[in-house]
Motif scaffolding. Structure first.
Motif, PDB file in Angstrom:
ATOM      1  N   THR A  33      -5.411   2.264  -8.639  1.00 54.37           N
ATOM      2  CA  THR A  33      -4.277   1.461  -8.176  1.00 54.37           C
ATOM      3  C   THR A  33      -2.932   2.085  -8.512  1.00 54.37           C
ATOM      4  OG1 THR A  33      -4.363   0.168 -10.206  1.00 54.37           O
ATOM      5  CG2 THR A  33      -5.541  -0.701  -8.290  1.00 54.37           C
ATOM      6  N   SER A  34      -2.881   3.027  -9.423  1.00 50.90           N
ATOM      7  CA  SER A  34      -1.591   3.613  -9.806  1.00 50.90           C
ATOM      8  C   SER A  34      -1.490   5.087  -9.412  1.00 50.90           C
ATOM      9  CB  SER A  34      -1.376   3.449 -11.314  1.00 50.90           C
ATOM     10  OG  SER A  34      -2.387   4.114 -12.026  1.00 50.90           O
ATOM     11  N   GLY A 138      10.122  -2.489   1.388  1.00 49.26           N
ATOM     12  CA  GLY A 138       9.080  -2.211   0.410  1.00 49.26           C
ATOM     13  C   GLY A 138       7.897  -3.148   0.415  1.00 49.26           C
ATOM     14  N   PHE A 139       7.606  -3.786   1.539  1.00 49.49           N
ATOM     15  CA  PHE A 139       6.447  -4.663   1.590  1.00 49.49           C
ATOM     16  C   PHE A 139       5.127  -3.900   1.728  1.00 49.49           C
ATOM     17  CE2 PHE A 139       9.769  -7.634   2.904  1.00 49.49           C
ATOM     18  CZ  PHE A 139       9.487  -8.684   2.049  1.00 49.49           C
ATOM     19  N   THR A 144      -1.330  -2.281  -1.315  1.00 51.91           N
ATOM     20  CA  THR A 144      -1.525  -3.371  -0.360  1.00 51.91           C
ATOM     21  C   THR A 144      -1.728  -2.788   1.026  1.00 51.91           C
ATOM     22  OG1 THR A 144       0.848  -3.537  -0.113  1.00 51.91           O
ATOM     23  CG2 THR A 144      -0.168  -4.992  -1.716  1.00 51.91           C
ATOM     24  N   ARG A 145      -2.888  -2.245   1.238  1.00 46.90           N
ATOM     25  CA  ARG A 145      -3.149  -1.536   2.491  1.00 46.90           C
ATOM     26  C   ARG A 145      -3.262  -2.454   3.696  1.00 46.90           C
ATOM     27  NH1 ARG A 145      -8.151   1.894   1.128  1.00 46.90           N
ATOM     28  NH2 ARG A 145      -8.335   0.496  -0.604  1.00 46.90           N
ATOM     29  N   GLY A 146      -3.630  -3.680   3.521  1.00 45.05           N
ATOM     30  CA  GLY A 146      -3.829  -4.576   4.649  1.00 45.05           C
ATOM     31  C   GLY A 146      -2.563  -5.210   5.172  1.00 45.05           C
ATOM     32  N   TYR A 147      -1.459  -5.111   4.441  1.00 51.12           N
ATOM     33  CA  TYR A 147      -0.215  -5.765   4.864  1.00 51.12           C
ATOM     34  C   TYR A 147       0.325  -5.209   6.171  1.00 51.12           C
ATOM     35  CZ  TYR A 147       0.409  -8.434   0.556  1.00 51.12           C
ATOM     36  OH  TYR A 147       0.274  -9.315  -0.464  1.00 51.12           O
ATOM     37  N   LEU A 148       0.223  -3.914   6.359  1.00 51.90           N
ATOM     38  CA  LEU A 148       0.765  -3.299   7.572  1.00 51.90           C
ATOM     39  C   LEU A 148       0.056  -3.835   8.816  1.00 51.90           C
ATOM     40  CD1 LEU A 148       2.578  -1.211   8.978  1.00 51.90           C
ATOM     41  CD2 LEU A 148       0.778   0.462   8.597  1.00 51.90           C
TER      42      LEU A 148
END
Length: 179
Positions: A33-34, A138-139, A144-148
């Motif tokens: 995650t980082s 910056g969303f 958060t791969r599914g946000y796009l």
């Protein structure tokens, strides 16, 4: 040097060309995650002004050039037209840009297709603007791969109302009767 001599290609006896590459995987102690954190960290909010200014100057110069060429062409046509009017040699056949006046107010042949494409273009334009705006703020982070995809799907559904509105409004402006 024999290594860099030209190679003659013989089409009668084709030989396959083999491309290869190697991949080496290395274990890392960085958490999944980082893994992008080093790219998200910056040394301050420095804006690269030089490329922005250069881009704006190039766009401005390009617009000036196109405007100059357009006005030079139109000015030449107007001067020739005025000379013909003064000398009384004006023919009934209009030339160049003057023919456009006959096509401006005529309805297109496939107005339904034109109107639906216009509405779809409005919808896609709004989707792109919303997606770029959210990316700018910056969303869309790597975690958060599914946000796009979710943003594009939701904005597509919401913007379909704008598509229908602009399509029907444009169809009505063009004189469509079956709406």
């Amino acid at each position: 040097n024999k290594k860099f001599d030209r190679y003659e290609i013989n089409t009668d006896d084709p030989k396959p060309i083999v491309y290869t590459y190697d991949v080496f995987f290395e274990n890392s102690n960085t958490q999944y995650t980082s893994r992008w954190d080093f790219m998200l960290q910056s040394d301050g909010d420095k804006i690269h002004w030089k490329p922005i200014v250069v881009s704006m100057v190039l766009i401005f110069v390009g617009c000036l050039w196109v405007t100059y060429v357009f006005f030079r062409s139109v000015d030449t046509d107007i001067i020739n037209y005025n000379i013909q009017v003064i000398q009384g040699e004006l023919s009934s056949v209009d030339k160049n840009w003057k023919q456009v006046c006959y096509d401006v107010f005529r309805a297109p042949l496939n107005r339904v297709v034109l109107c639906s494409m216009t509405g779809t273009g409005v919808q896609l334009g709004i989707i792109v603007v919303v997606t770029l705006f959210m990316g700018y703020w910056g969303f869309f982070l790597p975690e958060t791969r599914g946000y796009l995809l979710n943003t594009m799907i939701v904005s597509s559904i919401v913007c379909s109302t704008f598509s229908g509105f602009f399509s029907s409004k444009f169809y009505r402006i063009l004189g469509g009767q079956n709406w």
